[in-house]
Design an enzyme around this catalytic site. Structure first.
Site, short mmCIF file in Angstrom:
data_model
loop_
_atom_site.label_atom_id
_atom_site.label_comp_id
_atom_site.label_asym_id
_atom_site.label_seq_id
_atom_site.Cartn_x
_atom_site.Cartn_y
_atom_site.Cartn_z
N HIS A 89 8.12 -9.95 56.04
CA HIS A 89 8.05 -8.69 56.79
C HIS A 89 7.05 -8.83 57.94
O HIS A 89 5.90 -8.38 57.84
CB HIS A 89 7.62 -7.55 55.87
CG HIS A 89 8.68 -7.13 54.90
ND1 HIS A 89 9.59 -6.13 55.18
CD2 HIS A 89 8.98 -7.57 53.66
CE1 HIS A 89 10.40 -5.97 54.15
NE2 HIS A 89 10.07 -6.85 53.21
N GLU B 71 6.75 -7.23 60.57
CA GLU B 71 6.33 -5.95 61.15
C GLU B 71 4.93 -5.54 60.70
O GLU B 71 4.22 -4.80 61.40
CB GLU B 71 7.33 -4.84 60.81
CG GLU B 71 7.40 -4.41 59.36
CD GLU B 71 8.38 -5.19 58.51
OE1 GLU B 71 8.81 -4.69 57.45
OE2 GLU B 71 8.72 -6.33 58.91
N CYS C 63 14.11 -9.49 55.60
CA CYS C 63 14.22 -9.37 54.14
C CYS C 63 15.68 -9.20 53.73
O CYS C 63 16.46 -10.16 53.80
CB CYS C 63 13.34 -8.23 53.65
SG CYS C 63 13.04 -8.27 51.86
#
Length: 547
Positions: free
Chosen positions: A516, A518, A380
């Site tokens: 993102h 994750e 990001c």
């Protein structure tokens, strides 16, 4: 009818209700049940999207773009179900719904009250989120005794009364502190916590007793006697060195068996197949390698703000039996102390964030990793910093910046779509008093990978989907400039409008993405980008050692 397990907490906050609930959910899933999870938060914010990461921690994003509590991240890391906005409810959202209904006249002019209108809205939210599953685990945020959580507790009391004791049960997580001066565990806080619950009509069926030391049989019997909970249902919940041990630990004590019997699900389950969790724990306990990763962010003094980042990095290590040590660095520290603070690490990750504070430190971090051949993973804001770095230091555009920081910069490489996408193709400058424009890009979105790139190699497919949470985008007017400077655009949105990933082919491992990833990493399966990043860090460490 979906069986419900309501999880409450007592004595103090931060006992780990989310982890405990997720661990039980993981065991029930391993026994063949279809599981979902839900969080009820008692604060008045409609969602945590605008809350400070220093106060609230990470904002977790679901496939459908909901900005939710970080506990939903724990849930998705422990069970296979992908959650939605229905699985995260706040007092603010409940009251917002009730007031909207009142304004529309849905209550036919009646007096709107906490009971039944607010509690009915809570019950409706629970039933909607859990419909179609065998079991729904519902965590009540806060601590029993808090004024703000009372409507939620009253709602779940009503559900138990309406559905019966074999359709809804209560699991209460409490603290059994160890008093060093006395050399013993103390059960009185647990007794008082259960007394508080019973005073509002809730009798726990199961107690999870969080403690530093194993619960002696005498203390277990004492707790059972004073709380009216069967002795077998007083479960010791010890501190563990890795949270992924907890499903195994709770299964050994028969927690899942107790829940299944209470919910009369014996005919729907098989034995618990926990081999995947055993493999995870084995990889944690028996690593064959170790790497150090610097996480250079804006909120590292409060690491809960990057909860999913830390877990995803560790997951990437688990896939190759590598222990990942994290070196948390404030990006402002890079600005004040210089890039020397990055020396000696095997890889660098720059995560997301908002605002101008520390951005120049992220740009300097990208430059250091790029020039020194250190594996770099930008996420990001970390991707945007890498783009600004390359444009400033390789493309000869020293005025490159993001309009989030400087709306009048010479080269707005990162900007709102409304600032660079106009009918004429010209860059439209936003006035100081105008609306921010654009919208937050949220949730799961597909992108197309460029064949032959590192990203394509890691994913092993042409089209992938990742979750997003950002507003500013790569300005297409600078595509040619970054590519001439040696940075490849390796992924774009399906319509080709938005840049999703960039990388530097001449670098050992330099990749950055706007999304993102994750949020889709799990301990059992990891994530291709994090696994590849940790592998690159291992190679970098080996090169350094040999050199």
């Amino acid at each position: 009818m979906t069986r419900l397990i309501f999880v409450t907490g007592g004595v103090v906050s931060s006992l780990g209700k989310g982890i405990a609930a997720a661990s039980l959910a993981a065991i029930l899933e391993a026994r063949g049940l279809k599981i979902t999870m839900m969080k009820l938060d008692p604060y008045l914010n409609v969602d945590p999207g605008t809350m400070s990461p220093f106060q609230h921690g990470e904002v977790y994003v679901t496939d459908d773009g909901a900005e939710t509590d970080l506990d939903l991240g724990h849930y998705e890391r422990f069970v296979r179900t992908h959650l939605t906005r229905r699985n995260s409810i706040t007092t603010g959202r409940i009251y917002d719904n009730v007031i909207r209904k009142e304004r529309r006249g849905d209550y036919l002019g009646g007096t709107v009250q906490v009971i039944p209108h607010v509690t009915d809205e809570i019950k409706h939210a629970i039933y909607t989120a859990t419909e179609g599953f065998d079991v729904g685990l519902v965590e009540i945020g806060g601590t029993v005794g808090d004024i703000e959580s009372l409507p939620f507790l009253e709602a779940i009391r009503q559900i138990r009364s309406e559905r019966g004791p074999d359709r809804a049960i209560f699991l209460h997580l409490t603290l059994v502190p160890y008093i060093a001066a006395a050399g013993e565990l103390k059960t009185k806080p647990t007794q008082h916590s259960v007394k508080e619950l019973r005073s509002i009509g809730i009798q726990p069926d199961i107690l999870l007793c969080r403690s530093e030391h194993p619960l002696p049989d005498g203390d277990r019997r004492k707790i059972a006697l004073f709380t009216n909970v069967p002795e077998e249902a007083v479960i010791s919940c010890l501190d563990v060195d890795t949270i992924y041990k907890l499903p195994l630990f709770l299964h050994e004590q028969g927690l899942d068996e107790i829940a299944i019997r209470r919910l009369r699900l014996e005919d729907k389950v098989g034995p618990a197949d926990l081999h995947e969790w055993q493999a995870v724990v084995d990889a944690v306990e028996h690593p064959v390698d170790e790497v150090t990763i610097a996480v250079v962010g804006k909120y590292v003094d409060h690491q809960d703000a990057y909860k999913s980042i830390g877990e995803a990095l560790r997951h990437g290590g688990l896939r190759q039996r590598t222990r990942v040590r994290l070196k948390w660095l404030e990006s402002e520290q890079v600005e004040t102390d210089g890039v020397s603070v990055l020396a000696g690490v095997d890889g660098i990750l720059v995560p997301g964030g908002f605002g101008d504070r520390g951005f120049e430190g992220k740009v300097l971090t990208s430059k250091y990793a790029r020039e020194h051949g250190v594996p770099y993973f930008g996420i990001c804001y970390g991707m945007q910093a890498a783009v600004v770095d390359v444009l400033r230091h390789k493309a000869g555009l020293p005025g490159a910046n993001t309009t989030e920081i400087d709306r009048h910069c010479a080269d707005p490489a990162i900007a709102l779509i409304t600032e660079w996408r106009t009918a004429s193709g010209e860059i439209e400058r936003r006035s100081a008093d105008s609306d921010l424009g654009g919208t937050m890009r949220l949730g799961l979105q597909e992108c197309r990978l460029k064949p032959g790139t590192l990203a394509h190699k890691l994913y092993g497919q042409e089209v992938v989907a990742e979750r997003h949470r950002h507003r500013y985008e790569f300005n297409n007017a600078y595509r040619e400039a970054v590519e001439q400077a040696g940075m490849t655009i390796s992924a774009q949105s399906m319509d080709g409008l938005l840049v999703e990933m960039v990388e530097i082919p001449s670098h050992p491992w330099f990749l950055a993405c706007q999304a993102h990833p994750e949020f889709l990493s799990t301990p059992r399966y990891g994530h291709p980008l994090f696994t590849g990043f940790i592998e690159a860090a291992r190679h970098a460490k080996a090169r350094h050692t040999q050199g």
